[in-house]
Design a protein around this motif. Structure first.
Motif, PDB file in Angstrom:
ATOM      1  N   SER A   1      15.676 -40.967  -8.355  1.00 56.56           N
ATOM      2  CA  SER A   1      14.394 -41.000  -7.696  1.00 56.56           C
ATOM      3  C   SER A   1      13.537 -39.831  -8.179  1.00 56.56           C
ATOM      4  CB  SER A   1      14.586 -41.005  -6.184  1.00 56.56           C
ATOM      5  OG  SER A   1      14.594 -39.731  -5.620  1.00 56.56           O
ATOM      6  N   THR A   2      12.230 -40.067  -8.156  1.00 60.33           N
ATOM      7  CA  THR A   2      11.292 -39.068  -8.641  1.00 60.33           C
ATOM      8  C   THR A   2      10.689 -38.337  -7.460  1.00 60.33           C
ATOM      9  OG1 THR A   2      10.729 -40.562 -10.437  1.00 60.33           O
ATOM     10  CG2 THR A   2       9.250 -38.731 -10.041  1.00 60.33           C
ATOM     11  N   ILE A   3      10.622 -37.042  -7.619  1.00 58.11           N
ATOM     12  CA  ILE A   3      10.019 -36.225  -6.571  1.00 58.11           C
ATOM     13  C   ILE A   3       8.565 -35.993  -6.952  1.00 58.11           C
ATOM     14  CG2 ILE A   3      10.015 -34.002  -5.398  1.00 58.11           C
ATOM     15  CD1 ILE A   3      13.005 -33.828  -5.988  1.00 58.11           C
ATOM     16  N   GLN A   4       7.694 -36.307  -6.034  1.00 59.08           N
ATOM     17  CA  GLN A   4       6.283 -36.083  -6.282  1.00 59.08           C
ATOM     18  C   GLN A   4       5.863 -34.769  -5.641  1.00 59.08           C
ATOM     19  OE1 GLN A   4       4.110 -39.467  -4.916  1.00 59.08           O
ATOM     20  NE2 GLN A   4       4.663 -40.682  -6.702  1.00 59.08           N
ATOM     21  N   THR A   5       5.014 -34.063  -6.369  1.00 52.06           N
ATOM     22  CA  THR A   5       4.501 -32.812  -5.815  1.00 52.06           C
ATOM     23  C   THR A   5       2.974 -32.880  -5.838  1.00 52.06           C
ATOM     24  OG1 THR A   5       4.507 -31.775  -7.991  1.00 52.06           O
ATOM     25  CG2 THR A   5       6.457 -31.431  -6.641  1.00 52.06           C
ATOM     26  N   CYS A   6       2.397 -32.158  -4.954  1.00 48.84           N
ATOM     27  CA  CYS A   6       0.934 -32.085  -4.907  1.00 48.84           C
ATOM     28  C   CYS A   6       0.486 -30.951  -5.813  1.00 48.84           C
ATOM     29  CB  CYS A   6       0.448 -31.817  -3.490  1.00 48.84           C
ATOM     30  SG  CYS A   6       0.772 -33.179  -2.359  1.00 48.84           S
ATOM     31  N   VAL A   7      -0.523 -31.230  -6.607  1.00 50.32           N
ATOM     32  CA  VAL A   7      -1.106 -30.200  -7.469  1.00 50.32           C
ATOM     33  C   VAL A   7      -2.595 -30.146  -7.166  1.00 50.32           C
ATOM     34  CG1 VAL A   7       0.615 -30.393  -9.306  1.00 50.32           C
ATOM     35  CG2 VAL A   7      -1.419 -31.830  -9.369  1.00 50.32           C
ATOM     36  N   PRO A   8      -3.179 -28.990  -7.327  1.00 47.67           N
ATOM     37  CA  PRO A   8      -4.609 -28.892  -7.064  1.00 47.67           C
ATOM     38  C   PRO A   8      -5.403 -29.734  -8.065  1.00 47.67           C
ATOM     39  CG  PRO A   8      -3.686 -26.745  -7.695  1.00 47.67           C
ATOM     40  CD  PRO A   8      -2.587 -27.739  -7.732  1.00 47.67           C
ATOM     41  N   LYS A   9      -6.515 -30.260  -7.611  1.00 46.34           N
ATOM     42  CA  LYS A   9      -7.391 -31.005  -8.502  1.00 46.34           C
ATOM     43  C   LYS A   9      -7.997 -30.030  -9.503  1.00 46.34           C
ATOM     44  CE  LYS A   9      -8.707 -34.725  -5.407  1.00 46.34           C
ATOM     45  NZ  LYS A   9      -9.806 -35.478  -4.863  1.00 46.34           N
ATOM     46  N   MET A  10      -8.035 -30.455 -10.760  1.00 45.68           N
ATOM     47  CA  MET A  10      -8.571 -29.610 -11.824  1.00 45.68           C
ATOM     48  C   MET A  10      -9.518 -30.426 -12.698  1.00 45.68           C
ATOM     49  SD  MET A  10      -7.138 -26.635 -11.432  1.00 45.68           S
ATOM     50  CE  MET A  10      -6.696 -25.595 -12.781  1.00 45.68           C
ATOM     51  N   CYS A  11     -10.498 -29.777 -13.220  1.00 43.53           N
ATOM     52  CA  CYS A  11     -11.403 -30.362 -14.205  1.00 43.53           C
ATOM     53  C   CYS A  11     -11.173 -29.627 -15.525  1.00 43.53           C
ATOM     54  CB  CYS A  11     -12.860 -30.156 -13.785  1.00 43.53           C
ATOM     55  SG  CYS A  11     -13.341 -31.008 -12.283  1.00 43.53           S
ATOM     56  N   HIS A  12     -11.752 -30.177 -16.562  1.00 40.37           N
ATOM     57  CA  HIS A  12     -11.673 -29.518 -17.866  1.00 40.37           C
ATOM     58  C   HIS A  12     -13.086 -29.240 -18.362  1.00 40.37           C
ATOM     59  CE1 HIS A  12      -7.366 -30.092 -18.233  1.00 40.37           C
ATOM     60  NE2 HIS A  12      -7.553 -31.318 -17.758  1.00 40.37           N
ATOM     61  N   ALA A  13     -13.300 -27.991 -18.737  1.00 41.19           N
ATOM     62  CA  ALA A  13     -14.571 -27.584 -19.343  1.00 41.19           C
ATOM     63  C   ALA A  13     -14.279 -27.241 -20.799  1.00 41.19           C
ATOM     64  CB  ALA A  13     -15.158 -26.373 -18.615  1.00 41.19           C
ATOM     65  N   SER A  14     -15.177 -27.622 -21.694  1.00 36.27           N
ATOM     66  CA  SER A  14     -14.934 -27.401 -23.114  1.00 36.27           C
ATOM     67  C   SER A  14     -16.208 -26.944 -23.811  1.00 36.27           C
ATOM     68  CB  SER A  14     -14.433 -28.696 -23.755  1.00 36.27           C
ATOM     69  OG  SER A  14     -14.315 -28.545 -25.150  1.00 36.27           O
ATOM     70  N   ASN A  15     -16.023 -26.130 -24.844  1.00 41.26           N
ATOM     71  CA  ASN A  15     -17.159 -25.748 -25.693  1.00 41.26           C
ATOM     72  C   ASN A  15     -17.034 -26.399 -27.069  1.00 41.26           C
ATOM     73  OD1 ASN A  15     -15.233 -24.261 -27.058  1.00 41.26           O
ATOM     74  ND2 ASN A  15     -16.233 -22.284 -26.777  1.00 41.26           N
ATOM     75  N   GLY A  16     -16.158 -27.353 -27.200  1.00 34.62           N
ATOM     76  CA  GLY A  16     -15.935 -28.033 -28.472  1.00 34.62           C
ATOM     77  C   GLY A  16     -14.755 -27.473 -29.233  1.00 34.62           C
ATOM     78  N   ASN A  17     -14.494 -26.182 -29.066  1.00 28.17           N
ATOM     79  CA  ASN A  17     -13.360 -25.543 -29.742  1.00 28.17           C
ATOM     80  C   ASN A  17     -12.198 -25.276 -28.795  1.00 28.17           C
ATOM     81  OD1 ASN A  17     -14.807 -25.389 -32.182  1.00 28.17           O
ATOM     82  ND2 ASN A  17     -15.741 -23.457 -31.573  1.00 28.17           N
ATOM     83  N   HIS A  18     -12.496 -24.977 -27.549  1.00 24.59           N
ATOM     84  CA  HIS A  18     -11.482 -24.655 -26.551  1.00 24.59           C
ATOM     85  C   HIS A  18     -11.757 -25.450 -25.274  1.00 24.59           C
ATOM     86  CE1 HIS A  18     -11.516 -21.084 -29.187  1.00 24.59           C
ATOM     87  NE2 HIS A  18     -10.212 -21.079 -28.956  1.00 24.59           N
ATOM     88  N   THR A  19     -10.705 -25.634 -24.491  1.00 24.90           N
ATOM     89  CA  THR A  19     -10.826 -26.312 -23.200  1.00 24.90           C
ATOM     90  C   THR A  19     -10.234 -25.408 -22.133  1.00 24.90           C
ATOM     91  OG1 THR A  19     -10.644 -28.460 -24.273  1.00 24.90           O
ATOM     92  CG2 THR A  19     -10.216 -28.398 -21.907  1.00 24.90           C
ATOM     93  N   TRP A  20     -10.903 -25.339 -20.978  1.00 24.90           N
ATOM     94  CA  TRP A  20     -10.455 -24.516 -19.869  1.00 24.90           C
ATOM     95  C   TRP A  20     -10.245 -25.394 -18.640  1.00 24.90           C
ATOM     96  CZ3 TRP A  20     -14.199 -23.264 -23.329  1.00 24.90           C
ATOM     97  CH2 TRP A  20     -14.002 -22.105 -24.071  1.00 24.90           C
ATOM     98  N   ALA A  21      -9.204 -25.065 -17.858  1.00 25.59           N
ATOM     99  CA  ALA A  21      -8.957 -25.755 -16.587  1.00 25.59           C
ATOM    100  C   ALA A  21      -9.794 -25.068 -15.518  1.00 25.59           C
ATOM    101  CB  ALA A  21      -7.479 -25.688 -16.228  1.00 25.59           C
ATOM    102  N   VAL A  22     -10.519 -25.889 -14.741  1.00 27.49           N
ATOM    103  CA  VAL A  22     -11.395 -25.361 -13.693  1.00 27.49           C
ATOM    104  C   VAL A  22     -10.965 -25.970 -12.366  1.00 27.49           C
ATOM    105  CG1 VAL A  22     -13.772 -25.151 -12.889  1.00 27.49           C
ATOM    106  CG2 VAL A  22     -13.297 -25.219 -15.352  1.00 27.49           C
ATOM    107  N   PRO A  23     -10.606 -25.149 -11.372  1.00 30.76           N
ATOM    108  CA  PRO A  23     -10.183 -25.673 -10.071  1.00 30.76           C
ATOM    109  C   PRO A  23     -11.308 -26.439  -9.364  1.00 30.76           C
ATOM    110  CG  PRO A  23      -9.621 -23.341 -10.283  1.00 30.76           C
ATOM    111  CD  PRO A  23     -10.514 -23.693 -11.435  1.00 30.76           C
TER     112      PRO A  23
END
Length: 169
Positions: free
Chosen positions: A1-23
């Motif tokens: 069986s698989t255990i599910q965990t809650c994770v905070p919602k995140m977005c991704h911001a990018s400048n074309g070269n790098h991507t950042w996780a944003v809460p």
């Protein structure tokens, strides 16, 4: 069986070269290289993008070269008309009649134009006062060996000054 965990919602911001996780529910401005600023890709807003509940940012951003403040127009010069000047771009400045570029004089020439560059701090190099100086003519006796050396002919003279010359016999 698989255990599910809650994770905070995140977005991704990018400048074309790098991507950042944003809460979720957090704003974020992408970092830009020196001489550039982040601007909204949505022309209707200049607010920082915000991470939404559907894990998307409210709008994107892109890095553009910053613009310089207008060139200081005081002094003995005219400035080429330009709408905006961006980082590392130059403009043409011409000294008024009877004046030469101080920089060119220091280099041993008499040029009327100089080309300030928009710098990283949004000002131009060579913007301080005194970029144009009165043109000086050499001593007349250094140009014409047949002239009699007098107080007038043996020294430099500002542009536009008349010099009384007597010829050697």
């Amino acid at each position: 069986s698989t255990i599910q965990t809650c994770v905070p919602k995140m977005c991704h911001a990018s400048n074309g070269n790098h991507t950042w996780a944003v809460p979720f529910n957090t704003s974020y401005t992408i970092p830009c290289p020196a001489g550039h600023v982040a601007v909204s890709t949505d022309p209707s807003t200049d607010a920082e993008p915000m991470c939404q509940a559907d894990c998307t940012m409210t709008h994107g951003q892109t890095c553009v070269p910053h613009t310089c403040l207008p060139y200081n127009h005081s002094g003995q010069h005219t400035v080429e008309a330009v709408q905006t000047t961006v980082c590392d771009q130059t403009i043409n400045v011409t000294c008024l009649e009877g004046y030469i570029s101080t920089w060119s004089f220091q280099q041993g020439s008499c040029l009327k134009q100089y080309h300030p560059m928009c710098t990283i701090n949004r000002t131009f190099d060579h913007e301080e006062p005194g970029q144009c100086r009165i043109a000086q003519c050499p001593a007349y006796t250094s140009v014409d060996p047949n002239a009699v050396a007098t107080l007038d002919t043996a020294r430099e003279s500002p542009w536009g000054t008349a010099v009384m010359v007597t010829c050697k016999e």
